[in-house]
Enzyme design. Structure first.
Site, short mmCIF file in Angstrom:
data_model
loop_
_atom_site.label_atom_id
_atom_site.label_comp_id
_atom_site.label_asym_id
_atom_site.label_seq_id
_atom_site.Cartn_x
_atom_site.Cartn_y
_atom_site.Cartn_z
N VAL A 299 0.10 1.80 -0.50
CA VAL A 299 0.21 0.34 -0.45
C VAL A 299 -0.59 -0.24 -1.61
O VAL A 299 -1.71 0.21 -1.89
CB VAL A 299 -0.32 -0.20 0.90
CG1 VAL A 299 -0.21 -1.72 0.95
CG2 VAL A 299 0.45 0.42 2.06
N CYS A 300 0.00 -1.23 -2.27
CA CYS A 300 -0.66 -1.95 -3.35
C CYS A 300 -1.11 -0.95 -4.42
O CYS A 300 -0.36 -0.05 -4.81
CB CYS A 300 -1.82 -2.75 -2.76
SG CYS A 300 -2.48 -4.05 -3.83
N ALA A 301 -2.33 -1.08 -4.94
CA ALA A 301 -2.80 -0.19 -6.00
C ALA A 301 -3.01 1.24 -5.52
O ALA A 301 -3.28 2.12 -6.34
CB ALA A 301 -4.09 -0.74 -6.61
N SER A 319 4.22 -1.26 -6.16
CA SER A 319 2.83 -1.62 -5.92
C SER A 319 2.80 -3.13 -5.73
O SER A 319 3.84 -3.75 -5.48
CB SER A 319 1.96 -1.18 -7.11
OG SER A 319 0.61 -1.53 -6.91
N ALA A 348 4.62 0.25 -1.04
CA ALA A 348 4.81 -1.16 -0.75
C ALA A 348 3.76 -1.99 -1.47
O ALA A 348 2.75 -1.47 -1.95
CB ALA A 348 4.73 -1.43 0.75
#
Length: 429
Positions: A299-301, A319, A348
């Protein structure tokens, strides 16, 4: 700009995901100081197996501006000291946010008399016994200072409503974009072919890769989805068992180290600070787990960690919208979408995306009927975004460009450390 002191209640068996996701919204402004409140300051374990370290207790008389009560079990709801704490705080506090069993706790403390309120489906049915006016809808309900909701999307949206009151509409809209709160139900149109009993499924083993400096909310949606299976096992994995200070959030106690964690079914990686992309123990851990894992969730970074480790070479991933350009530079293919799936890799954007990719992983491993059951019955997923600006497309060019501008200084740092980490991985292969 005013500082606000926001208290988050952590009683034994509390829902860590609900607390963490509300903290993601209310804590997005670093001037909103989080205070984790327990009966004592002894570490307290939630229903999914995460252990938080409170930094205040019920005797702390430092004034709060906002009180947040996540889902808590009946034993905690009926604790006399907790009920006294709630009654005292609600008499003087400006905003109260509660979800699920936390709403029932408020009702039992006699602070919702005559007020409209909602909770999860089970809790809402209990509210009338304690003088509240139950609202049988899966959405956040506001009555005066009280913001009540059920699981997942409802409690996140209640937090956005409070954030708007604290920081204004413009800031709250920008927060919705920054957290990319653009949730989608994936299974409302699905008609199950059978009744689902999660106890009949093989219970998954789960690892949260949580070195110090990670952003806890990115992990928690996936934790809640995968922990819905009875007897699931959660490993909170770090360098050692020293309590981890999460970015903008609480301290969490790891259960094992990167070296000692057994093989698991699912690995979850949330956003990290740039220096962690060159952390050798973290990179070795995800590379060691990947061959036999059923799902690698990022998730994200956190996706940048998998890319740096060489796990996404030639694969499609995503990301947060600020950092997706880095994926192509680290060997992956940026999907340009909010969620992406490629084989066992599920990625995501921030926070809410954690639920959606974990549900897709459940679908692939356990079937669509099981994913539908968790989304609709366990999470009671029913999004009604407050501002509907949770993607760059919906927010508009000006707001999206402003968001990219604010995060642009971090891109060279992530890229530089990612390349150092990739160089280390290359030297090992």
């Amino acid at each position: 700009m005013k500082r606000y002191r926001i208290g988050y209640v952590a009683m034994p068996g509390f829902n860590e995901s609900e607390l963490g996701e509300m903290q993601a919204v209310l804590g997005i402004n670093p001037l909103n100081r989080p205070v984790i409140i327990g009966a004592t300051t002894t570490p307290v374990t939630g229903q999914h197996g995460l252990t938080f370290v409170p930094n205040a207790d019920f005797q702390d008389r430092t004034p709060l501006d906002v009180l947040v009560i996540p889902d808590i079990p009946r034993a905690a709801q009926d604790d006399p000291a907790f009920q006294t704490f709630l009654a005292e705080q609600c008499a003087r506090i400006s905003h109260v946010v509660a979800s699920s069993g936390g709403v029932v706790a408020l009702a039992k403390a006699d602070v919702l008399e005559g007020k409209a309120a909602t909770a999860d489906d089970h809790g809402t049915a209990l509210l009338a016994e304690y003088g509240a006016k139950p609202v049988f809808e899966r959405r956040a309900v506001v009555d005066g200072k009280f913001h009540t909701a059920g699981h997942s999307t409802g409690m996140i949206e209640a937090a956005f409503m409070v954030l708007e009151k604290l920081r204004g509409t413009r800031f709250a809209r920008f927060a919705e974009l920054t957290l990319e709160y653009d949730p989608h139900c994936q299974y409302t149109a699905h008609t199950p072919s059978r009744l689902v009993d999660l106890a009949d499924c093989d219970a998954p083993t789960i690892a949260m890769a949580l070195p110090s400096g990670c952003y806890l909310p990115d992990f928690l949606g996936a934790v809640e989805v995968l922990s819905a299976f009875p007897n699931s096992t959660l490993h909170v994995v770090s360098h050692d068992k020293t309590p981890v200070q999460c970015l903008l959030g609480p301290k969490v106690v790891p259960t094992t180290s990167f070296e000692d964690c057994p093989q698991v079914d699912f690995v979850i990686m949330g956003a990290t600070q740039p220096f962690l992309l060159k952390d050798k123990q973290l990179l070795d851990f995800v590379r060691r787990q990947e061959p036999n894992a059923k799902g690698m969730i990022s998730v994200c970074a956190g996706t940048l960690v998998y890319a740096t480790a060489g796990l996404l070479n030639g694969r499609t991933a995503t990301s947060n919208y600020h950092h997706t350009p880095l994926l192509d530079k680290l060997g992956a293919r940026s999907s340009g979408t909010e969620v992406a799936y490629d084989g066992k890799f599920y990625s995501a954007g921030p926070a809410i995306g954690s639920y959606e990719v974990a549900l897709r992983a459940v679908q692939d491993v356990y079937g669509k009927d099981v994913a539908h059951h968790i989304e609709q019955q366990v999470l009671q997923f029913a999004p009604n975004p407050v501002f509907n600006v949770g993607s760059p497309e919906k927010a508009g060019k000006l707001m999206a460009l402003f968001g990219k501008y604010l995060f642009s200084p971090s891109l060279p740092l992530y890229l530089a450390t990612g390349r150092k980490g990739a160089k280390y991985v290359a030297s090992k292969t």
